[in-house]
Scaffold this motif. Structure first.
Motif, PDB file in Angstrom:
ATOM      1  N   GLY A 210      12.193  64.211 -28.603  1.00  0.00           N
ATOM      2  CA  GLY A 210      12.616  65.385 -28.030  1.00  0.00           C
ATOM      3  C   GLY A 210      13.740  65.635 -27.822  1.00  0.00           C
ATOM      4  N   PHE A 211      14.853  65.023 -28.367  1.00  0.00           N
ATOM      5  CA  PHE A 211      16.179  64.850 -28.468  1.00  0.00           C
ATOM      6  C   PHE A 211      16.656  66.016 -29.483  1.00  0.00           C
ATOM      7  N   SER A 212      17.473  66.506 -29.246  1.00  0.00           N
ATOM      8  CA  SER A 212      18.523  67.217 -30.294  1.00  0.00           C
ATOM      9  C   SER A 212      20.003  66.931 -29.936  1.00  0.00           C
ATOM     10  N   ASP A 213      20.644  66.832 -30.939  1.00  0.00           N
ATOM     11  CA  ASP A 213      22.042  66.705 -30.786  1.00  0.00           C
ATOM     12  C   ASP A 213      22.963  67.941 -30.571  1.00  0.00           C
ATOM     13  N   GLY A 214      22.334  68.993 -30.450  1.00  0.00           N
ATOM     14  CA  GLY A 214      22.855  70.466 -29.899  1.00  0.00           C
ATOM     15  C   GLY A 214      23.554  70.913 -31.254  1.00  0.00           C
ATOM     16  N   LEU A 215      23.781  70.586 -32.448  1.00  0.00           N
ATOM     17  CA  LEU A 215      24.469  71.199 -33.451  1.00  0.00           C
ATOM     18  C   LEU A 215      23.848  72.407 -33.786  1.00  0.00           C
ATOM     19  N   ASP A 216      22.539  72.352 -33.921  1.00  0.00           N
ATOM     20  CA  ASP A 216      21.811  73.683 -34.305  1.00  0.00           C
ATOM     21  C   ASP A 216      21.894  74.789 -33.054  1.00  0.00           C
ATOM     22  N   LEU A 217      21.975  74.422 -31.981  1.00  0.00           N
ATOM     23  CA  LEU A 217      22.245  75.151 -30.768  1.00  0.00           C
ATOM     24  C   LEU A 217      23.593  75.893 -30.718  1.00  0.00           C
ATOM     25  N   ALA A 218      24.496  75.175 -31.241  1.00  0.00           N
ATOM     26  CA  ALA A 218      25.961  75.287 -31.043  1.00  0.00           C
ATOM     27  C   ALA A 218      26.444  76.180 -32.232  1.00  0.00           C
ATOM     28  N   ARG A 219      25.606  76.171 -33.319  1.00  0.00           N
ATOM     29  CA  ARG A 219      25.791  77.084 -34.513  1.00  0.00           C
ATOM     30  C   ARG A 219      25.643  78.534 -34.202  1.00  0.00           C
ATOM     31  N   HIS A 220      24.932  78.817 -33.205  1.00  0.00           N
ATOM     32  CA  HIS A 220      24.792  80.298 -32.906  1.00  0.00           C
ATOM     33  C   HIS A 220      25.028  80.789 -31.606  1.00  0.00           C
ATOM     34  N   ALA A 221      25.980  79.944 -30.892  1.00  0.00           N
ATOM     35  CA  ALA A 221      26.377  80.016 -29.545  1.00  0.00           C
ATOM     36  C   ALA A 221      27.860  80.244 -29.462  1.00  0.00           C
ATOM     37  N   GLU A 222      28.366  81.177 -28.647  1.00  0.00           N
ATOM     38  CA  GLU A 222      29.851  81.549 -28.324  1.00  0.00           C
ATOM     39  C   GLU A 222      30.450  80.460 -27.517  1.00  0.00           C
ATOM     40  N   ASN A 223      29.709  79.670 -26.851  1.00  0.00           N
ATOM     41  CA  ASN A 223      30.256  78.916 -25.885  1.00  0.00           C
ATOM     42  C   ASN A 223      29.826  77.352 -25.716  1.00  0.00           C
ATOM     43  N   ILE A 224      29.499  76.817 -26.989  1.00  0.00           N
ATOM     44  CA  ILE A 224      29.034  75.467 -27.068  1.00  0.00           C
ATOM     45  C   ILE A 224      30.112  74.795 -27.803  1.00  0.00           C
ATOM     46  N   VAL A 225      30.446  73.562 -27.526  1.00  0.00           N
ATOM     47  CA  VAL A 225      31.187  72.594 -28.258  1.00  0.00           C
ATOM     48  C   VAL A 225      30.577  71.549 -28.081  1.00  0.00           C
ATOM     49  N   VAL A 226      30.159  70.888 -29.231  1.00  0.00           N
ATOM     50  CA  VAL A 226      29.508  69.516 -29.620  1.00  0.00           C
ATOM     51  C   VAL A 226      30.708  68.526 -29.897  1.00  0.00           C
ATOM     52  N   THR A 227      30.448  67.460 -29.458  1.00  0.00           N
ATOM     53  CA  THR A 227      31.567  66.327 -29.734  1.00  0.00           C
ATOM     54  C   THR A 227      31.038  65.221 -30.214  1.00  0.00           C
ATOM     55  N   ARG A 228      31.626  64.592 -31.207  1.00  0.00           N
ATOM     56  CA  ARG A 228      30.929  63.316 -31.876  1.00  0.00           C
ATOM     57  C   ARG A 228      32.252  62.229 -31.836  1.00  0.00           C
ATOM     58  N   THR A 229      31.739  61.041 -32.070  1.00  0.00           N
ATOM     59  CA  THR A 229      32.993  59.997 -32.316  1.00  0.00           C
ATOM     60  C   THR A 229      32.510  59.163 -33.796  1.00  0.00           C
ATOM     61  N   PHE A 230      33.462  58.617 -33.937  1.00  0.00           N
ATOM     62  CA  PHE A 230      33.519  57.323 -35.071  1.00  0.00           C
ATOM     63  C   PHE A 230      33.459  56.042 -34.421  1.00  0.00           C
ATOM     64  N   SER A 231      33.589  56.078 -33.103  1.00  0.00           N
ATOM     65  CA  SER A 231      33.736  54.600 -32.279  1.00  0.00           C
ATOM     66  C   SER A 231      32.589  54.030 -32.119  1.00  0.00           C
ATOM     67  N   LYS A 232      31.312  54.605 -32.308  1.00  0.00           N
ATOM     68  CA  LYS A 232      30.146  54.036 -31.854  1.00  0.00           C
ATOM     69  C   LYS A 232      29.194  53.453 -33.212  1.00  0.00           C
ATOM     70  N   ILE A 233      28.591  54.309 -33.633  1.00  0.00           N
ATOM     71  CA  ILE A 233      27.662  54.020 -34.836  1.00  0.00           C
ATOM     72  C   ILE A 233      28.631  53.496 -36.055  1.00  0.00           C
ATOM     73  N   HIS A 234      29.645  54.061 -36.197  1.00  0.00           N
ATOM     74  CA  HIS A 234      30.693  53.698 -37.237  1.00  0.00           C
ATOM     75  C   HIS A 234      31.468  52.592 -36.908  1.00  0.00           C
ATOM     76  N   GLY A 235      31.618  52.061 -35.753  1.00  0.00           N
ATOM     77  CA  GLY A 235      32.245  50.955 -35.389  1.00  0.00           C
ATOM     78  C   GLY A 235      33.854  51.026 -35.659  1.00  0.00           C
ATOM     79  N   LEU A 236      34.366  52.264 -35.492  1.00  0.00           N
ATOM     80  CA  LEU A 236      35.762  52.345 -35.596  1.00  0.00           C
ATOM     81  C   LEU A 236      36.478  52.721 -34.263  1.00  0.00           C
ATOM     82  N   ALA A 237      35.960  52.366 -33.249  1.00  0.00           N
ATOM     83  CA  ALA A 237      36.809  52.557 -31.928  1.00  0.00           C
ATOM     84  C   ALA A 237      38.171  52.247 -32.254  1.00  0.00           C
TER      85      ALA A 237
END
Ligand SMILES: Cc1ncc(COP(=O)(O)O)c(C=O)c1O
Length: 373
Positions: free
Chosen positions: A206-233
């Motif tokens: 039921g989760f979405s990372d919001g990128l699809d929603l952000a694609r067509h919105a004028e006021n959404i910013v999705v942020t992501r990091t390389f610190s967690k799954i990629h281990g580059l903190a």
């Protein structure tokens, strides 16, 4: 203008509000008397990082005298290709923390406000206050982000609503339809920041990372990091995806070379290492339910989590407080995160570790709970 007094002309004074900000304090990294503690206090990747990322970092060690590409071109292309995003709608930061700061600096001025969950990530309030915005905290009943509580705080001076999804330190998450409802009910001038620092660890369909929603919105910013799954903190790389005109505004005040050169190449290599990502995710998906069940079995209250950590509640009264548990774990060489600064001092946040770490946590907490009161 302030009256000139000997006090205020004799030394520089920070601008209004700065001294009310509590500086960010990271998870503990050492404990007296333990040479190599098990560090489960900062939601790092306990598998380390991709060998390809390390190799890319080392290959660039000979270029330390060269400025990085200020536009992070190779990384921009890689992220754009990986997620199917328009390159001009991406901004890169020295960690996603810097993207929050850029958002607040670009969009907030005195008299404005930002909204976040009561137990939302600490960096948001620092970014908001540093931009002299009021920070409004939406109550989180039973530690869960509540869309209606957040919307109730929004007015025509709300510039940003920060949502960590999944949330740190609670591990809680909002379903896609709730995020959509939140967005639908925000005024167009309020930016919805969807911080997906832990998105890769989610297994709820039921989760979405919001990128699809952000694609067509004028006021959404999705942020992501390389610190967690990629281990580059350590390398400090994060990114944001938003409307082109927002990114263009933020780019004007971005520090010109904010993502360093070896970090850009290491991040590209990390993005390409699907095996490492799969192993990192599999570790969390295997041990998160185990830890939740085992710690629950000890009578502790464990929040359902979709992050690479669990939030554990301790009783307040009978001498087995969270602070006592933190000290007890430290005495066994295990460092976890106390949450006094988040306003939940009766909980600890424990990063999911390797099998041996997780077993040690459960063993230690079983001893702690079983101690004579
Ligand atoms: C919810 C959340 N967002 C963002 C970050 C920061 O990520 P970065 O290392 O990219 O600044 C963290 C780090 O702990 C986090 O928990």
């Amino acid at each position: 203008m302030d009256t000139i007094t000997p006090e205020n002309i004799s030394r520089p004074r920070p601008k209004t509000g700065i001294l009310e900000i509590e500086a960010y304090v990271g998870g503990k990294a050492s404990v007296d008397g333990v040479a190599e503690p098990i560090k489960l206090s900062s939601n790092e990747n306990v598998l380390g990082s991709s060998p390809h990322a390390r190799a890319a970092f080392e290959q660039n060690a000979g270029k330390l005298h060269v400025y990085p590409d200020g536009k992070a071109g190779v990384l921009r292309d890689a992220v754009s290709a990986e997620f199917g995003l328009e390159p001009e709608r991406l901004i890169f930061g020295c960690g996603s923390d810097e993207v929050f700061t850029l958002l607040a600096q670009t969009y907030c001025e005195p008299g404005d406000n930002v909204v976040q969950g009561q137990y939302g990530f600490l960096a948001y309030r620092i970014a908001g206050r540093a931009a002299q915005a009021e920070v409004r905290f939406a109550p989180m009943p039973r530690l869960r982000f509540d869309v209606d509580q957040a919307l109730a705080l929004v007015d025509d001076r709300t510039r940003i609503l920060f949502l960590d999804n999944p949330g740190n330190p609670t591990g809680g998450w909002l379903h896609r339809d709730e995020v959509e409802r939140l967005h639908r009910n925000l005024p167009g001038g309020c930016i919805l920041v969807l911080d997906g620092a832990y998105a890769e660890f989610v297994d709820d369909p039921g989760f979405s990372d919001g990128l699809d929603l952000a694609r067509h919105a004028e006021n959404i910013v999705v942020t992501r990091t390389f610190s967690k799954i990629h281990g580059l903190a350590a390398l400090r790389v994060g990114w944001g995806y938003g409307p082109a005109q927002m990114i263009s505004a933020m780019e004007r005040i971005r520090s010109p070379f904010n993502v360093n050169l070896p970090a850009q190449f290491a991040a590209v290599a990390a993005l390409g290492d699907k095996d490492f990502q799969a192993q990192s995710r599999a570790l969390i998906l295997q041990w998160r339910p185990w830890l939740t069940q085992q710690l629950g079995g000890l009578g502790l209250e464990v929040m359902p989590s979709q992050g690479n950590f669990v939030l554990v509640g301790f009783p307040r009264e009978d001498g087995r407080s969270a602070q006592a548990a933190e000290a007890f774990l430290a005495s066994r060489g295990v460092l976890v995160r106390g949450l006094g600064n988040y306003g939940i001092p009766d909980h600890l946040r424990i990063t999911i570790g390797l099998e041996a770490h997780n077993r040690k946590v459960v063993e230690a907490l079983a001893d702690f709970v079983g101690q004579p009161g």
